[in-house]
Motif scaffolding. Structure first.
Motif: not given
Length: 407
Positions: A62-67, A97-109, A267-275
């Motif tokens: 959740a924190a990385v998605l907000v970041l 794309a490679a740097v974005t994925t590595a640093v901000l996660s694949l969702d940002a890409t 993405s609180p609903l997605f986080c709930l989905f993961v749990l």
């Protein structure tokens, strides 16, 4: 009981993939998790243990998605898009794309970079497919480098004693091997588009967006913080939250975003989905499939053959049940104290493997929706060909490099 557990997992994944009427992924996952507990597929205590275990990882997600949202609000992706030029477009997108994925996660890409890339291709009057498909592939395969690059990495790193920096050091060469295969393979698959003459363009360069220096510095310091905090026993979620607070105060004060948008970005609903998915997967593992996977991976060892087998099993499983459930099932099958190199081989499988099919990862499914929204429908046959050309070679190459990396 096994059939019911597997059936619930399939139902959850079908809804997550299809999202009928735009319903969130949690729509089926939460009721399925409740059924798991009510009918006794998993005791309440076991379900709670799963939530507690996944809690820090989901909080970090959740924190990385907000970041990533704040980076977008501060103009990071607009600036990156302004760097794209017709000459060398594919190579520039590949690096970004490679740097974005590595640093901000694949969702940002997928969510933030892919639309920028598609629009830039339209502006430059060149085919969007090569750069857009590179975003899709690298959202998965470029996520091998850091624990924070992918939710699967975060789940798996807790099963080892590897620090943030040690993980990065061990995965650096396999990551580079994957990037090399992806670059050569995708350039070959899209050779006609890349070699065809472009339409005339009055202004090929266009204006460049201002450099978002403050945001880039905060992101760099956050990345450094991950490495510094790990040996000190500080959870990465707190470092990410620090970056969110610094960028968030600036962005909200400047009215570039709002508090409701920040909440939505988490993405609180997605986080709930993961749990909820974790509970359903735990039930599947406890009712038969865990034993089957355990027998498959038992005794494979840490030799090259064993690591290749683990990566292959992980890749196949990811393309059958999606990479997130595959990770949870395999971690349970590997036991309480697996060899770190085996865990990393498994991560190669669930990271690179999903490039074979749309259903291999949620990121790829999301990429497909982004492409449709941008008016550039992806081709299943082209996606499959690109996956067949790059994925098997990347799996083998990166696993061999991992095995040869000094430990």
């Amino acid at each position: 009981m096994t059939a019911l557990a597997v059936g619930l997992l399939i139902a959850v994944l079908v809804v997550a993939v299809a999202r009928p009427r735009g319903l969130p992924e949690a729509t089926a996952a939460v009721p399925a998790a409740a059924v798991v507990v009510v009918v006794g597929l998993l005791p309440p205590g076991g379900a709670w243990e799963e939530i507690v275990e996944l809690g820090p990882t989901v909080g970090f997600l959740a924190a990385v998605l907000v970041l990533a949202h704040l980076a977008d609000a501060e103009g990071v992706f607009t600036w990156a898009g302004s760097l794209l030029r017709r000459e060398g477009l594919f190579g520039r997108v590949f690096v970004i794309a490679a740097v974005t994925t590595a640093v901000l996660s694949l969702d940002a890409t997928v969510v933030l970079l892919t639309p920028v890339v598609v629009r830039a291709a339209k502006r430059l009057r060149v085919a969007a497919a090569p750069a857009a498909y590179a975003c899709a592939h690298l959202a998965n395969s470029a996520s091998l480098l850091l624990p924070v690059s992918n939710l699967t990495n975060l789940l798996a790193v807790d099963a080892t004693d590897l620090s943030f920096l040690r993980f990065a050091a061990l995965m650096a060469l396999p990551w580079l091997a994957v990037l090399a295969v992806e670059y050569v393979g995708l350039r070959w698959v899209f050779r006609r588009e890349l070699d065809s003459p472009a339409e005339p363009l009055p202004d090929d360069d266009g204006p460049r967006a201002p450099v978002p220096a403050f945001a880039l510095v905060v992101l760099a310091l956050t990345l450094v913080g991950f490495g510094v905090a790990s040996p000190l026993g500080v959870e990465p979620v707190w470092v990410a939250v620090g970056g969110v607070v610094v960028l968030g105060v600036r962005s909200v004060t400047a009215r570039r975003t709002t508090l409701p948008r920040l909440v939505g970005a988490a993405s609180p609903l997605f986080c709930l989905f993961v749990l909820a998915l974790g509970i359903v997967v735990a039930a599947v593992g406890a009712n038969g499939l865990g034993g089957l996977l355990g027998s498959l991976v038992a005794g494979l060892g840490t030799g090259l053959g064993g690591l290749l087998a683990v990566a292959a099993i992980a890749a196949v499983l990811a393309n059958v049940v999606n990479n997130l459930p595959a990770t949870l099932l395999l971690l349970a099958a590997l036991g309480p104290a697996p060899a770190p190199v085996v865990v990393l081989a498994m991560l190669i499988g669930v990271g690179v493997g999903p490039n074979l099919t749309y259903v291999g990862s949620l990121a790829t499914l999301l990429w497909r929706r982004v492409m449709l929204a941008e008016g550039v429908p992806p081709s299943l046959s082209r996606f499959t060909v690109a996956g067949l050309v790059t994925t098997p070679v990347a799996l083998v190459a990166s696993t061999v490099v991992l095995w040869a990396t000094p430990w």
